[in-house]
Design an enzyme around this catalytic site. Structure first.
Site, PDB file in Angstrom:
ATOM      1  N   GLU A  46       0.849  -1.186   0.000  1.00 46.48           N
ATOM      2  CA  GLU A  46       0.000   0.000   0.000  1.00 46.48           C
ATOM      3  C   GLU A  46       0.883   1.235   0.000  1.00 46.48           C
ATOM      4  O   GLU A  46       1.860   1.299   0.757  1.00 46.48           O
ATOM      5  CB  GLU A  46      -0.856  -0.022   1.273  1.00 46.48           C
TER       6      GLU A  46
ATOM      7  N   GLU B   3     -12.335  -0.737   0.884  1.00 48.53           N
ATOM      8  CA  GLU B   3     -13.186  -0.872   2.080  1.00 48.53           C
ATOM      9  C   GLU B   3     -14.512  -0.207   1.776  1.00 48.53           C
ATOM     10  O   GLU B   3     -14.669   0.991   1.963  1.00 48.53           O
ATOM     11  CB  GLU B   3     -12.518  -0.196   3.281  1.00 48.53           C
TER      12      GLU B   3
HETATM   13  O1  AHR Z   1      -3.702   0.044   5.856  1.00 49.04           O
HETATM   14  C1  AHR Z   1      -4.141   1.308   6.198  1.00 49.04           C
HETATM   15  C2  AHR Z   1      -5.575   1.575   5.752  1.00 49.04           C
HETATM   16  O2  AHR Z   1      -6.429   0.788   6.508  1.00 49.04           O
HETATM   17  C3  AHR Z   1      -5.919   1.190   4.342  1.00 49.04           C
HETATM   18  O3  AHR Z   1      -5.605   2.164   3.426  1.00 49.04           O
HETATM   19  C4  AHR Z   1      -7.388   0.988   4.402  1.00 49.04           C
HETATM   20  O4  AHR Z   1      -7.830   0.038   3.461  1.00 49.04           O
HETATM   21  C5  AHR Z   1      -7.648   0.614   5.827  1.00 49.04           C
HETATM   22  O5  AHR Z   1      -8.578   1.451   6.391  1.00 49.04           O
END
Ligand code: AHR
Length: 650
Positions: free
Chosen positions: A49, A374
């Site tokens: 990420e 999400e």
């Molecule tokens: O991993 C950090 C954040 O947590 C991500 O961007 C999101 O998908 C979740 O809320």
């Protein structure tokens, strides 16, 4: 009749603030002959990420920040001196139109510009770095440009020059080799000859990248990923996929083709937390979808891209106009179909050709695609449905992953799951960031999941201890919880810890799996837990019980076992989360008594707060030793607060 095994084990006497007490014996039965569910090769993976400067300033090798002058404030990261302006007429790159103009006149001498990198530029003594710049001159005479790496003490540690000439944009490159190592160096370009020059896409790359790829990855960080032997690699987020609004969502098509012409986007972690703002956090997309797929190939993981489903981040944006109406989703759906063609299509197809032109004529053979990160509420399934229809129609073998939202339970989670079942997604992505108590009391989470519905992808999870640090307590809780992943491998088919990376000087979120500065990196206790699982995944579950029930906290014990029919061994994983030594007798039903070799890896700390830091990277690391056993039972004493992994050759 059971034969007693002779087993010599060095017991490391460590406790968490209480005396070591050996309590009653636990008898664990492992059914060796009744081989259980297969464990998918994708089971243990990585979630990459772009948060905490994980991409630009992290794994992506580029050392210059804002190399194209496209941040909203065009000179972020740059210190101009003399006469420097930002222009965009007749640009070199249509999608990155801004460039700088440097003027050295009678009135203004000493013109140049200095880049601070990502909280500094990390350079290593005698290594080679390639500086490249696109430039054009506004005068007939050639212009000499001094190029220097400047140490954090403000001394030049590498100096060279480039001669710029001609009215047309041209690329110039030169190598630099610093005479000393510095974590916080900078890059300075100074005009030596009077005149006017334009410059764009000023880039500095280590000559050595992971697998020596052009536009490649920082070696130590990519190697740390490779060492996890991941089965799956989810990218590029996280919340950045959604964007704070539709305009800032992640659009993969902007991230392929020549790096110079990939339009920069703000990173939503730039401003997400009011107390932790990073006005210099943008996405250059130098690490784009081609590079992600290539990295997957280089580390042997299946690629799992995540695409926007047409909803802006549901936490951040409540403006209905910032969600694409269902009847206008076609461009988003087309992006998904085109991505599959980019990854898997022949080099003659429109998007397959883009991949081939980037140097990869063979397909990447992508098998999984997630739509939405999400997401929750009815907004999501009504958007996911047309994606699914189109993907299923054109690419029926692609496995599509839907979201169960940001929580591991509750109304939205239940609704999300029921909708994913209705839509028949292949997997459902669950997220949970919870405290150690939650992890320890939820090791049975998947025991009663519906075996007929979609499979589970635990796409984001991490134990958050009160300290919010990567300490041993969190790691041990994860190790204990993960026995439930393995035991339920017929339902859980992928899991990825989150987030992956964090720059020590620029993080927004913790805990994280790997911490780094500009030159060094450190593997957290959580990393070692992931690695122990992924490198000893096994191929099939072996039923493991005490009094006919799974061990899900029996006196602090959590256990699972697997068969590896490739390595021809049994793998026992057992966490002792109590502060007492536990005596355990394993009985292997169906295993012939014989002398066998194996190994014991112990991961334990006398202090639950133990962390691994850049200064002290080996605060807690696993130790492996050989073991020998005979017969078909096996007695062990488990150190308090330890995770133990045994392999036994068949
Ligand atoms: O991993 C950090 C954040 O947590 C991500 O961007 C999101 O998908 C979740 O809320």
């Amino acid at each position: 009749m059971k034969k007693v095994i002779s087993f010599a084990m060095l017991l490391i006497c460590m406790t968490w603030g209480s005396q070591q007490i050996i309590s009653q014996n636990h008898n664990i039965q492992v059914e060796v002959k009744k081989v259980g569910s297969p464990i998918q090769k994708t089971m243990y993976g990585i979630f990459f990420e772009d948060i905490n400067f994980g991409a630009d300033g992290g794994i992506y090798g580029e050392l210059v920040k804002n190399r194209s002058f496209e941040f909203d404030n065009h000179l972020v990261g740059w210190l101009p001196f003399g006469k420097v302006s930002v222009l965009n007429e007749n640009p070199c790159f249509a999608k990155n139109p801004n460039y700088i103009q440097l003027s050295y006149t009678k009135e203004v001498t000493g013109t140049g510009i200095e880049n601070e990198g990502f909280k500094g530029i990390g350079v290593t003594k005698k290594e080679s770095y390639k500086l490249s710049v696109y430039s054009r001159c506004h005068n007939a005479n050639p212009i000499e440009l001094k190029v220097e790496l400047i140490s954090s003490n403000n001394d030049p540690i590498a100096t060279t020059k480039i001669i710029l000439n001609g009215e047309d944009w041209k690329k110039y490159s030169v190598d630099l080799s610093p005479k000393s190592t510095d974590v916080h160096a900078s890059l300075r370009l100074t005009m030596i000859t009077p005149g006017i020059v334009d410059m764009d896409h000023i880039s500095l790359f280590p000559a050595k990248t992971f697998k020596m790829r052009e536009n490649g990855m920082r070696e130590d960080l990519a190697q740390a990923l490779s060492d996890l032997k991941p089965g799956i690699f989810r990218f590029p987020g996280g919340c950045i996929v959604e964007g704070t609004n539709l305009a800032t969502r992640y659009q993969w098509k902007n991230t392929v083709g020549p790096v110079e012409n990939r339009p920069t986007n703000i990173n939503r972690w730039n401003y997400t937390f009011p107390h932790k703002k990073f006005s210099d956090y943008y996405q250059s997309y130098g690490l784009g979808f081609f590079e992600y797929f290539q990295l997957c190939e280089d580390i042997g993981a299946e690629a799992l891209p995540v695409l926007s489903c047409g909803l802006s981040c549901q936490f951040e944006n409540h403006d209905p106009k910032e969600n694409c109406p269902v009847d206008s989703l076609q461009p988003y759906i087309q992006d998904a179909l085109d991505l599959i063609e980019f990854a898997n299509g022949p080099a003659t197809s429109t998007w397959g050709k883009v991949r081939a032109d980037m140097g990869h004529p063979a397909p990447f053979n992508m098998k999984f695609l997630a739509v939405g990160n999400e997401q929750w509420g009815s907004l999501y399934p009504e958007r996911l449905e047309p994606f699914l229809k189109a993907i299923r129609k054109q690419y029926p073998t692609i496995k599509v992953i839907g979201s169960a939202g940001p929580s591991p339970d509750g109304k939205d989670f239940n609704f999300g799951w029921s909708e994913m079942k209705r839509l028949k997604t292949d997997l459902v992505d669950e997220h949970y960031y919870k405290n150690p108590e939650w992890f320890l009391s939820n090791a049975n989470r998947y025991d009663n999941y519906d075996r007929k519905g979609p499979k589970v992808f635990a796409g984001e999870y991490a134990c958050h201890p009160a300290s919010k640090k990567n300490d041993f307590e969190g790691a041990l809780s994860e190790a204990a919880f993960m026995t439930g992943f393995e035991r339920n491998a017929d339902v859980v088919q992928m899991c990825t810890y989150a987030p992956l990376f964090a720059h020590v000087d620029a993080w927004q979120w913790r805990p994280d799996l790997i911490w780094f500065d500009n030159l060094h990196s450190v593997k957290t206790p959580n990393y070692y837990v992931q690695q122990l699982y992924s490198t000893h995944a096994g191929t099939h579950v072996l039923t493991t019980t005490e009094n006919k029930a799974p061990l899900e906290g029996n006196n602090g014990l959590y256990a699972t076992s697997a068969l590896d029919n490739v390595k021809n061994e049994i793998i026992l994983k057992i966490a002792n989360t109590s502060s007492e030594t536990r005596k355990v007798t394993y009985t292997f039903n169906g295993l012939k008594a014989a002398s066998r070799k194996g190994s014991h890896t112990i991961f334990s700390s006398e202090n639950k707060d133990t962390e691994n830091t850049l200064e002290k990277p080996n605060g807690v690391i696993p130790y492996e030793k050989e073991i020998n056993l005979t017969g078909n039972t096996f007695e062990v004493e488990l150190t308090p607060q330890s995770f133990n992994l045994y392999t036994i050759k068949l």
